[in-house]
Design an enzyme around this catalytic site. Structure first.
Site, PDB file in Angstrom:
ATOM      1  N   LYS A  77      27.662  14.503  31.706  1.00 21.19           N
ATOM      2  CA  LYS A  77      27.398  12.843  31.721  1.00 21.19           C
ATOM      3  C   LYS A  77      26.075  12.788  31.046  1.00 21.19           C
ATOM      4  CE  LYS A  77      30.118  10.833  35.397  1.00 21.19           C
ATOM      5  NZ  LYS A  77      29.871   9.697  35.033  1.00 21.19           N
ATOM      6  N   THR A  78      26.204  11.622  30.417  1.00 13.92           N
ATOM      7  CA  THR A  78      24.504  10.726  29.906  1.00 13.92           C
ATOM      8  C   THR A  78      23.137  11.899  30.388  1.00 13.92           C
ATOM      9  OG1 THR A  78      25.900   9.180  29.367  1.00 13.92           O
ATOM     10  CG2 THR A  78      23.714   8.939  29.072  1.00 13.92           C
ATOM     11  N   PHE A  79      22.838  11.516  31.048  1.00 15.54           N
ATOM     12  CA  PHE A  79      21.718  11.311  31.628  1.00 15.54           C
ATOM     13  C   PHE A  79      21.659  13.156  31.626  1.00 15.54           C
ATOM     14  CE2 PHE A  79      19.249   7.713  32.625  1.00 15.54           C
ATOM     15  CZ  PHE A  79      19.535   7.621  31.605  1.00 15.54           C
ATOM     16  N   HIS A  82      21.308  14.446  28.092  1.00 16.89           N
ATOM     17  CA  HIS A  82      20.372  13.857  27.395  1.00 16.89           C
ATOM     18  C   HIS A  82      18.802  14.819  27.564  1.00 16.89           C
ATOM     19  CE1 HIS A  82      22.872  10.285  25.671  1.00 16.89           C
ATOM     20  NE2 HIS A  82      21.527  10.489  24.682  1.00 16.89           N
ATOM     21  N   HIS A 256      28.785  14.148  24.576  1.00 15.78           N
ATOM     22  CA  HIS A 256      29.342  14.648  25.412  1.00 15.78           C
ATOM     23  C   HIS A 256      30.293  14.021  24.371  1.00 15.78           C
ATOM     24  CE1 HIS A 256      29.622  10.403  26.520  1.00 15.78           C
ATOM     25  NE2 HIS A 256      28.194  10.685  27.422  1.00 15.78           N
TER      26      HIS A 256
END
Ligand code: ZN
Length: 420
Positions: A77-79, A82, A256
């Protein structure tokens, strides 16, 4: 006759205009700039997007630098990713275990992608904080967590004011309406400053490839179009740097990849879990559950058995290769869908196709872009797949920061391709 008039006119004009000072060596020389480091994220950029014939800039950077298909951390997932890239710690240890999460120390509160209370971000130090502490000026044109006063304490009822904490010297509050061109120009404007207030480490973030991938699917022409548009922005950045005479070590990553999804591949939770048994924290490529008081056994019975296209575990039994489940913020039960399947609250009432991520982080279509190009890097080298927690140690090497202790990542994948 005419020539003498012209000559007189020229002399008159020349007398009116201040004579420029003689050019000295100092004023004639172009400033020689030391390389800066720019970490770029193209959200949801799968490495095979470079094969679509629409990425002249990224492909040139890959050919003239170092590239790889990078493995994200779970959950893809994004958070969480990152934060893994800038801390060198996997989500289970960096504290950002999902895009949405809860914490027993903050009852009634939910972390979302808009949360900038430092409480949620404090489990791992991002590289811009290490850079600032070492006197390396940093500037972030968006990056999850870069707007957080890291290590500070949110003042209650004060519209986001924080006591203490460290932010990049320059940063921007995320706003999707800021165009890609504006983001690139912001980075170039920072680099146009006098040296004393010019950043040495910068981040830049683009979200449109991810949005197109979600909305239309990774194979869709709309996604290819977004890939080409972001490539053009990378070209704009390269030209701007060249115009400034600014050498740069570019580290271009994605958080991702993207898998195709469809209404034909859904698992409806309302047929499996009673709303009186659990709260659903996240759903989609995986779903996570907190049992309601006294309903633990009922929830276990409902979920912990074999399913087609889905596997469920107690958090303590998640397979070790995911490195996930020890953090208090990971909900007690996790169900992971097979690649391209969606765990949804109710069966979809109309057909859809699209894309998603969050699946098994070792699935090929979850792989993420990695390109490093600049004076610090060898040219024309393709690396075997490595974990995204290795990027933070690489950045520390390039920035001249000492190796971080006790993190999950290592710079070992880059030892043959980074110049001392
Ligand atoms: Zn993302």
């Amino acid at each position: 006759m005419r020539n003498s008039i012209l000559a007189a006119l020229f002399l008159t004009l020349a007398g009116c205009v201040a004579t420029p000072p003689p050019r000295t060596v100092a004023s004639a020389a172009v400033e020689t700039r030391a390389p800066v480091t720019i970490l770029v994220s193209i959200d949801g950029f799968r490495p095979d997007y470079l094969d679509r014939g629409v990425t002249p800039n990224l492909s040139a950077l890959a050919a003239g630098g170092v590239s790889a298909a990078m493995r994200p951390s779970f959950p893809s997932k994004t958070f969480p990713n990152h934060w893994a890239i800038v801390t060198g710690l996997r989500p289970d240890r960096n504290g950002i275990v999902g895009n949405t999460m809860e914490d027993v120390r903050r009852p009634g509160e939910t972390f979302t992608m808009a949360t900038d209370d430092p409480f949620w971000w404090g489990e791992a130090e991002p590289i811009w904080v290490a850079a600032e502490k070492a006197g390396i000026r940093s500037a972030t044109m968006f990056w999850p967590g870069a707007n957080v006063a890291w290590g500070g304490t949110l003042k209650p009822h004060s519209y986001g004011a924080v006591d203490g904490g460290t932010r990049p010297e320059d940063w921007q509050q995320f706003n999707q309406a800021v165009t890609g061109e504006q983001r690139v120009n912001a980075v170039l404007d920072w680099l146009r400053r006098p040296e004393a207030i010019r950043p040495k480490f910068l981040t830049l973030y683009f979200d449109t490839v991810d949005s197109a991938g979600h909305g239309f699917g990774p194979a869709a022409p709309e996604t290819t179009k977004a890939v080409g548009e972001v490539d053009a922005l990378i070209g704009m950045l390269r030209r701007g740097l060249a115009d400034l005479g600014q050498p740069a070590n570019l580290v271009i990553v994605a958080d991702h990849g993207m898998a195709p999804t469809s209404s034909e591949r859904t698992i409806a939770l309302d047929r499996i879990v009673k709303p009186t048994d659990a709260r659903v924290i996240e759903s989609g490529p995986y779903a996570s559950f907190v049992p309601l008081p006294g309903r633990e056994t009922a929830l276990d019975t409902a979920l912990l058995r074999p399913w087609p296209h889905m596997q469920c575990w107690r958090k303590s039994q998640i397979p070790a290769r995911f490195h996930y489940g020890r953090n208090d913020r990971v909900p007690p039960i996790l169900c992971l869908a097979a690649d391209g399947w969606s765990i949804v609250k109710t069966a979809p009432d109309k057909p859809f196709v699209g894309g998603n991520h969050g699946y098994d982080n070792d699935q090929p279509d979850m792989r993420a872009l990695f390109i490093a190009n600049g004076p610090a890097f060898a040219k024309g080298r393709k690396l075997a797949t490595f974990d995204n927690v290795d990027v933070a140690p690489l950045l520390r090497d390039v920035l001249g920061l000492p190796a971080a202790q006790g993190i999950d990542g290592t710079d070992a994948p880059f030892r043959e391709v980074i110049k001392p």
